[in-house]
Design an enzyme around this catalytic site. Structure first.
Site, PDB file in Angstrom:
ATOM      1  CG  ASP A  86      34.847 -44.904 -15.614  1.00  0.00           C
ATOM      2  OD1 ASP A  86      35.095 -46.099 -15.839  1.00  0.00           O
ATOM      3  OD2 ASP A  86      34.159 -44.513 -14.652  1.00  0.00           O
ATOM      4  CG  ASP A 108      31.872 -42.076 -11.487  1.00  0.00           C
ATOM      5  OD1 ASP A 108      31.991 -43.244 -11.925  1.00  0.00           O
ATOM      6  OD2 ASP A 108      31.989 -41.782 -10.288  1.00  0.00           O
ATOM      7  CB  CYS A 156       4.126  -0.326   2.239  1.00  0.00           C
ATOM      8  SG  CYS A 156       3.077  -1.485   3.138  1.00  0.00           S
ATOM      9  CG  ASP A 171      31.919 -46.905 -13.799  1.00  0.00           C
ATOM     10  OD1 ASP A 171      32.552 -47.951 -13.587  1.00  0.00           O
ATOM     11  OD2 ASP A 171      31.793 -45.997 -12.955  1.00  0.00           O
ATOM     12  CB  CYS A 177      -0.933   0.012   1.216  1.00  0.00           C
ATOM     13  SG  CYS A 177      -0.040   0.076   2.796  1.00  0.00           S
TER      14      CYS A 177
END
Length: 715
Positions: free
Chosen positions: A615, A611, A41, A440, A38
């Site tokens: 790998d 991961d 505020c 994997d 408002c």
């Protein structure tokens, strides 16, 4: 200060970027006010802020729920937030990156040019209707003059994007698609002006402005499609924090992110974005990782918890000790990795670029031949120029140039929103052709859980010291199971690829790794000095989404394999759980490479999903490769795709999107080819005016873009 959760609209960095203020105050800060509603505020907020020393002005925007604070001297956003909360108003720092995302200066400029050219086109069309209706003599000449007065400045302004790009290419003795466009615009306008000055009956000002109008629409649609599918690197870079609150001996100081050092304490307030990788030293809060990983569930963080740059602190202040800063943060590594990969163009794009580079001089040659032919046939220079201009317009290779980029950006954007980073420019093309997947096991399809009760107190301390900073899932599982244990002091720590970890402890060599490396049985062992290795009990649990992923990919026609360095019984158990018939256990890094190569020799197009450091070779040897974000740095660097989520579920649609993207690219090339086969003979035969040529060319470009946008829907 309030510990209430930050509203979604105001998630931002507590150290908002300071910009030059447009009105009162040398600098400005913007804050979000999620609870204001408002006029009272507005008054209360402005008064509370203007009481502070250093605040020159405070202006509230109620509809946007923001306040712009002009400063006479530097003030930290936290000072303003404290003042507002003492006055009873909830306030949050506003991320300037979000503000800039709301603005689109390039799109705005294109829209302005579209409006100018559209306005000019409508007015010139009205003049043309009068001429086509039979206006002659002085009346016709007057309408031509008015059309020239409207069209020339409109074309000069609205056509700037094409003129600038064409000039940039010509300066370096290169041709691009904007060269024939610019030449067509200049010739059409110049020819029409010539006709007007010398009282000719025909002028094509409407063709010039219409050409600009339709071209700009196509370019704007291209811009919007690219913006909607903003590059992953740009989106990740937007998560970086430019300024941070450093805490030194209890004193807070706002500093540039570049000035941080490892070990510094950083304060992150509720609603703030975490700027560094580090460990929480004080406070407790809920962490939102959705911007970085796509995972919507909040994670609890308290003292001792690890946090990552780009995550958002939701509910309480956190003090974080920086473990990595600058280019070493997880976020910056990801940005750099993706940014470099996005510069790589796939094979289809290279073909399109080569075709466009070959196409432009051919278009110019065709226009010259057409002009010469019509001069010879009709002995009418004006008619010949008109037809040559139509050829230049209708043969512009815009659709050809858009065929691949539109599809690539939209597909990559869709996958990124699902939690997948497309690192390599050729990844989508290769993924569309994949027929075999090799997984994997540990860390990819399963996450290990370690039991600590098999180790003595000393062994637990050594095991934690060895594994606490390691990236392999087994090491992380062991470290997680030893929560609360004080790590031993080790020196000369080394990671041995595919084997394990070693260090020195009180003059003894300590090793943790595979039984084969330590001369024991299968599994993971810890050895201190010359003592017998002690087995660490590990139990593998399926990663979230693993079962659904394997089932979905098998239904999509992919042949699924499982290879693991683990023992036979454990690998077989996991394979049976997932319904994988083809598996191999106790494989070394070189064995995985040989496994991939053997499948490739049989004609298979293999996607490797892994991961670990062991790998990396297999990921590089495969036709396409994928790693989770938790993978080792080398594995992520070797992969085409990085999965950001903890769950494997987002991977389900990966082959579907890749196949759909390839299909759209082929369709776009077909559209471009069909258009040229039909349009070029029509233009050369003299049946297309410059206006009709402009409409036809723009329609082909828009068709290509619309076809690419279909990727945003279901595939």
């Amino acid at each position: 200060m309030s510990d209430t959760a930050a509203c979604p609209a105001c998630i931002g960095i507590p150290e908002s970027t300071l910009a030059k203020a447009a009105s009162r105050g040398a600098e400005q800060i913007m804050l979000s006010l999620p609870a204001i509603h408002c006029v009272a505020c507005i008054t209360g907020v402005e008064r509370a802020l203007e009481k502070l020393d250093g605040v020159a002005s405070a202006r509230v925007n109620l509809s946007m729920k923001r306040v712009t604070v002009g400063l006479d001297q530097p003030l930290a956003p936290e000072t303003l937030i404290d003042a507002l909360e003492m006055a009873g108003f909830e306030a949050r720092s506003l991320d300037q990156g979000l503000l800039s995302a709301e603005n689109d200066p390039v799109g705005g400029a294109l829209m302005t040019r579209i409006a100018v050219s559209g306005f000019a086109m409508m007015n010139v069309m009205l003049m043309s209707v009068a001429i086509w209706s039979g206006a002659m003599g002085a009346t016709q000449h007057m309408f031509h003059l008015i059309s020239a007065a409207i069209s020339i400045p409109a074309v000069a302004y609205a056509g700037q994007p094409f003129f600038q790009h064409a000039w940039s290419a010509l300066r370096v003795r290169r041709l691009n698609m904007d060269v024939p466009i610019s030449l067509a615009l200049i010739l059409t306008t110049g020819m029409s002006l010539f006709e007007t000055v010398y009282g000719g009956e025909h002028a094509y000002f409407e063709a010039a402005v219409s050409l600009v109008f339709f071209l700009l629409i196509g370019r704007y649609l291209d811009h919007r499609s690219r913006k909607a599918a903003a590059s992953a690197a740009a989106q990740l870079a937007a998560l970086e924090v430019p300024r941070v609150m450093r805490v030194t001996d209890g004193i807070r100081q706002m500093v540039n992110f570049a000035d941080l050092s490892v070990g510094d304490l950083v304060l992150v307030l509720p609603g703030g974005r975490i700027p560094v990788d580090g460990v929480v030293t004080d406070g407790a809060s809920q962490i939102d990782r959705s911007m970085l990983t796509g995972e919507s569930r909040l994670h609890h963080a308290e003292t001792g918890a690890k946090v990552t740059a780009g995550e958002v602190n939701m509910t309480g202040p956190l003090t974080i000790r920086a473990a990595t800063v600058g280019m070493d943060t997880t976020l910056r590594k990801m940005v750099t990795m993706v940014d470099a990969a996005e510069a790589v163009r796939n094979r289809y794009t290279a073909i399109a670029d080569r075709a466009a580079a070959f196409y432009s001089p051919m278009v110019h040659l065709l226009a010259i031949v057409t002009f010469a032919g019509w001069v010879f046939w009709s002995d009418d220079v004006r008619l010949s120029v008109n037809i040559a201009v139509a050829v230049l317009i209708i043969t512009c290779p815009c659709a050809l140039g858009l065929a691949v980029p539109a599809v690539s950006t939209i597909a990559a954007g869709r996958l990124f929103r699902a939690g997948l980073l497309v690192k390599d420019g050729t990844a989508l093309e290769r993924l569309a052709e994949v027929d075999t997947v090799v997984f994997d096991k540990t860390g990819t399809l399963t996450m290990p859980v370690a039991a600590r009760d098999t180790l003595s107190a000393e062994e637990q301390a050594i095991a934690l010291a060895l594994t606490q900073d390691a990236s392999h899932p087994v090491s992380q599982a062991i470290a997680a199971s030893l929560d609360g244990v004080k790590p031993a002091v080790l020196t000369d720590q080394t990671e041995h690829r595919g084997k394990g970890l070693s260090a020195m402890y009180h003059g003894q060599n300590v090793r943790l790794g595979s039984g084969a490396w330590l001369g024991a049985g299968t599994g993971t062992y810890l050895q201190i000095g010359d003592h017998a290795p002690c087995k660490i009990k590990l139990v593998a649990g399926l990663r979230d989404g693993a079962q659904d992923l394997v089932t979905a990919w098998q239904k999509a026609g992919l042949t699924v394999h499982l290879v693991s360095g683990d023992d036979r019984s454990e690998t077989e158990r996991v394979a049976n759980m997932l319904g994988i018939d083809r598996w191999q256990a106790e494989t070394q890094p070189e064995d995985k490479i040989h496994y991939i190569e053997a499948l490739s020799d049989q004609g298979a197009k293999v996607l490797m999903v892994g991961d670990g450091l062991n790998d990396t070779g297999a990921l590089t040897a495969a036709y396409a490769s994928l790693s989770p974000a938790t993978a080792a740095d080398a594995s992520r660097a070797a992969s085409d795709i990085v999965l950001l989520n903890d769950s494997l579920t987002p991977l389900i649609e990966l082959p579907l999107v890749a196949r759909a993207a390839k299909k759209r690219i082929v369709e776009n090339f077909a559209i471009s080819a069909a258009y040229n086969v039909i349009a070029i003979p029509i233009a050369v035969a003299g049946f297309a005016t410059p206006l009709l040529a402009a409409i036809a060319m723009s329609t082909s470009s828009i068709t290509v873009l619309v076809n690419a946008l279909r990727l945003k829907g279901r595939v």
